[in-house]
Structure formats: C-alpha cells, structure tokens
Write a protein that holds these residues in place. Sequence first.
Motif, PDB file in Angstrom:
ATOM      1  N   GLU A 124      41.804  56.686  50.383  1.00  0.00           N
ATOM      2  CA  GLU A 124      42.903  56.006  51.067  1.00  0.00           C
ATOM      3  C   GLU A 124      42.476  54.681  51.680  1.00  0.00           C
ATOM      4  O   GLU A 124      43.330  53.875  52.050  1.00  0.00           O
ATOM      5  N   ASN A 125      41.180  54.441  51.804  1.00  0.00           N
ATOM      6  CA  ASN A 125      40.701  53.195  52.384  1.00  0.00           C
ATOM      7  C   ASN A 125      40.090  52.271  51.339  1.00  0.00           C
ATOM      8  O   ASN A 125      39.330  51.355  51.692  1.00  0.00           O
ATOM      9  N   LEU A 126      40.422  52.492  50.081  1.00  0.00           N
ATOM     10  CA  LEU A 126      40.036  51.538  49.044  1.00  0.00           C
ATOM     11  C   LEU A 126      40.970  50.337  49.134  1.00  0.00           C
ATOM     12  O   LEU A 126      42.164  50.428  48.838  1.00  0.00           O
ATOM     13  N   ARG A 127      40.439  49.203  49.564  1.00  0.00           N
ATOM     14  CA  ARG A 127      41.261  48.028  49.874  1.00  0.00           C
ATOM     15  C   ARG A 127      41.249  47.019  48.731  1.00  0.00           C
ATOM     16  O   ARG A 127      40.274  46.895  47.980  1.00  0.00           O
ATOM     17  N   ALA A 128      42.351  46.291  48.618  1.00  0.00           N
ATOM     18  CA  ALA A 128      42.484  45.266  47.587  1.00  0.00           C
ATOM     19  C   ALA A 128      41.936  43.937  48.082  1.00  0.00           C
ATOM     20  O   ALA A 128      41.964  43.638  49.284  1.00  0.00           O
ATOM     21  N   LYS A 129      41.449  43.151  47.147  1.00  0.00           N
ATOM     22  CA  LYS A 129      40.997  41.800  47.464  1.00  0.00           C
ATOM     23  C   LYS A 129      42.150  40.812  47.291  1.00  0.00           C
ATOM     24  O   LYS A 129      43.202  41.162  46.778  1.00  0.00           O
ATOM     25  N   GLN A 130      41.922  39.615  47.727  1.00  0.00           N
ATOM     26  CA  GLN A 130      42.979  38.610  47.672  1.00  0.00           C
ATOM     27  C   GLN A 130      43.335  38.273  46.220  1.00  0.00           C
ATOM     28  O   GLN A 130      42.475  38.027  45.398  1.00  0.00           O
ATOM     29  N   GLY A 131      44.646  38.343  45.919  1.00  0.00           N
ATOM     30  CA  GLY A 131      45.132  37.971  44.601  1.00  0.00           C
ATOM     31  C   GLY A 131      45.078  39.062  43.558  1.00  0.00           C
ATOM     32  O   GLY A 131      45.414  38.809  42.389  1.00  0.00           O
ATOM     33  N   GLU A 132      44.690  40.263  43.922  1.00  0.00           N
ATOM     34  CA  GLU A 132      44.619  41.347  42.944  1.00  0.00           C
ATOM     35  C   GLU A 132      46.017  41.837  42.589  1.00  0.00           C
ATOM     36  O   GLU A 132      46.909  41.875  43.438  1.00  0.00           O
ATOM     37  N   ALA A 133      46.187  42.235  41.328  1.00  0.00           N
ATOM     38  CA  ALA A 133      47.493  42.695  40.855  1.00  0.00           C
ATOM     39  C   ALA A 133      47.292  43.665  39.708  1.00  0.00           C
ATOM     40  O   ALA A 133      46.298  43.598  38.975  1.00  0.00           O
ATOM     41  N   LEU A 134      48.253  44.578  39.572  1.00  0.00           N
ATOM     42  CA  LEU A 134      48.294  45.518  38.463  1.00  0.00           C
ATOM     43  C   LEU A 134      49.705  45.502  37.905  1.00  0.00           C
ATOM     44  O   LEU A 134      50.649  45.952  38.564  1.00  0.00           O
ATOM     45  N   HIS A 135      49.843  44.939  36.697  1.00  0.00           N
ATOM     46  CA  HIS A 135      51.166  44.749  36.093  1.00  0.00           C
ATOM     47  C   HIS A 135      52.035  43.917  37.048  1.00  0.00           C
ATOM     48  O   HIS A 135      51.706  42.791  37.371  1.00  0.00           O
ATOM     49  N   ASN A 136      53.137  44.475  37.526  1.00  0.00           N
ATOM     50  CA  ASN A 136      54.014  43.731  38.425  1.00  0.00           C
ATOM     51  C   ASN A 136      53.773  44.069  39.895  1.00  0.00           C
ATOM     52  O   ASN A 136      54.568  43.707  40.750  1.00  0.00           O
TER      53      ASN A 136
END
Length: 332
Positions: A124-136
């Motif tokens: 639950e604490n796996l965080r995204a980096k700036q600008g990351e995206a998956l599909h839409n």
Amino acid sequence: MSHKAWMKTVPTENCDVLMTFPDTTDDHTLLWLLNHIRLGIPELIVQVRHHKHTRVYAFFVTATYESLLRGADEIGLRKPVKAEFGGGMRSFSCEEDYIYENIENELYFFTSQERQNIIRYWLENLRAKQGEALHNIHFLEGQPIIPELAARGVIQQIFPLHEQRILKRLMKSWVQAVCEAQPLDEICDYFGVKIALYFAWLGFYTSAMVYPAVFGSILYTFTESDQTSQDICCVVFALFNVVWATFFLEEWKRRGAEFAYKWGTLDTPAESIEEPRPQFRGIKRISPVTSTEEFYYPPWKRLLFQCLVSLPVCLVCLSLVFLLMLGCFQLQ
C-alpha cells in the motif's frame, strides 16, 4: 474465480497475500506492475500464476524472514521481550533482535497476521514517481500505486490467505467448543488484536448478563400480582441495574487494560502521529509541527466541496422528502 475458491487453492506453499486481476488484463499491465513491485519493494517475493479455465492472473506475494524482520522494524511492530532483558512488549528493532522471544525460530516468531500486515504495508505504500502513467491512469507524485489501481478496477482484489491448519484448530477449540473459555490468545495471534478484543468483550458481556437475568427472574417469581408489589420490584430492579452497570464498566476497563498490556497495545502511539492512510491525496509540504515532509490537503478545498456539492445534495434530498411527505398527506 470467487474469493472462497481462491482461498482454497494451494498453488505455492509460501504465500501470504494474494492479488488477483480481471480476466481482461493485458500483459503490459501485469508486467508494468510486477516491475514496479520488484524495483520499489525488493523485499517481496512475487510469483505469477494463471488459471487456465477462468484465464485469471494472480500475484502470490510473500517475503523472506530477514525481510520481514526489517519490515517489523520499519512499522514498529511490538513483540515480547525475553525475561532476562526485562520482559514485556517492545517495538521491534533489528539492532537488538537478540532480546526478543523466539527470534531464532523463523516459523513461530511472526504470526500469519503479522506477516500479512507487513506485506500489506509495503504494497500500500508503493509510491509513484512524477509523471508516471499506466494507460489512461496518470499518477500524482508520491501517490500510492496499488490502492489507485484497485479503485480503478485494474486490480480485482487483494486479500490475505487463510491457513487451514490453524482454522481447523480454532474450529475445534472455539467454534465447536461448548461451555469452555474462548482461546483469546490464539484468536489474537491469527486474527489480530482488534478481533480478539471484540470477542473478549462479547464473552465478558455475555457472562455479566447472567447476574441481572438471575436477579430479575427471582424478582419476577416472588412478585405478587398487586400493583404496589410490582412497583416496588421495578424500583429495586432499576437500582440493581444501576449498580450492576457501574461494576460492569469498571471491571471491563480493568479486563481490557489487562488484554491491552498482554497483547502489546497499551502504550501504542496515538492515531494523530501515525502515517496517513495510503489513499490520502494532497500536496507535499513540510509539517509545521514535526518539521517532516507530509501530504497536506488545504481546508478551503474541503470546505468548498462541502458548500458546492455536499450541502446542495443534502438540501435537494430534504426537499424531495418534504414534497413526498406533503403528497402522502394529500392522498390521505
């Protein structure tokens, strides 16, 4: 597959948390998430399984004993200390791991519930980096990835697996037992402190209800049919209930404190200084209280949402109820 069907499958011996995906999930999504988990949480061991009939993919997640020790240190898991080092409960520390009971035994040091809590904390604490995206799906910087994917339906469900061996033992000693004390320590080890405290209170309350039941039955048996005797008995029973309720509350405070001390939750930190839930969204800032980095949601945005969304919806619903009530009166 259904939730219960997944729980009964045994595709791998070492699995603590199961993550399933819809049957329409493409390989790119699976590989993207698998790569992020392995890079962001190297402590986890992830095995990918595919059910050939339902065409559903699942991640079977576990961790090594050394990784779980580091996770216990990270979340401040409280564990019993050996008697020669003072006894009691203390937050786990890898630097002083030798002071804890059963630290040498990999099978019994962590309960299944503790293992699953550590792994769920990491996921639950796996965080995204700036600008990351998956599909839409575009993630904000620092936003938890897995809760967002679960909310969007990319991840179907995440749940811990049961241990059939322990469940069968609890079935015999708890569910099927008659007129025997509840195995509260075993319930706590398997389901956690909150569940164990609930059943401890339920058992204590059920036992305490015997006293007013017996006293009330005696009063009812010996009360005469005239109104005066019934009024006197009602007053006596009411006074008895006042005294019984007072003793009940005080005794449960004592009993609850004993359980909290025994299970290591008596002096846990307040919720106000704990980490915010992973689903919380906001902007990063330096906390004026602790001087650490935190997520902050401005109060004016919350107030604006209440005034422009919550309040109008409530007023519309109240108006509809009022009009329906007038219509019912008119029909009558």
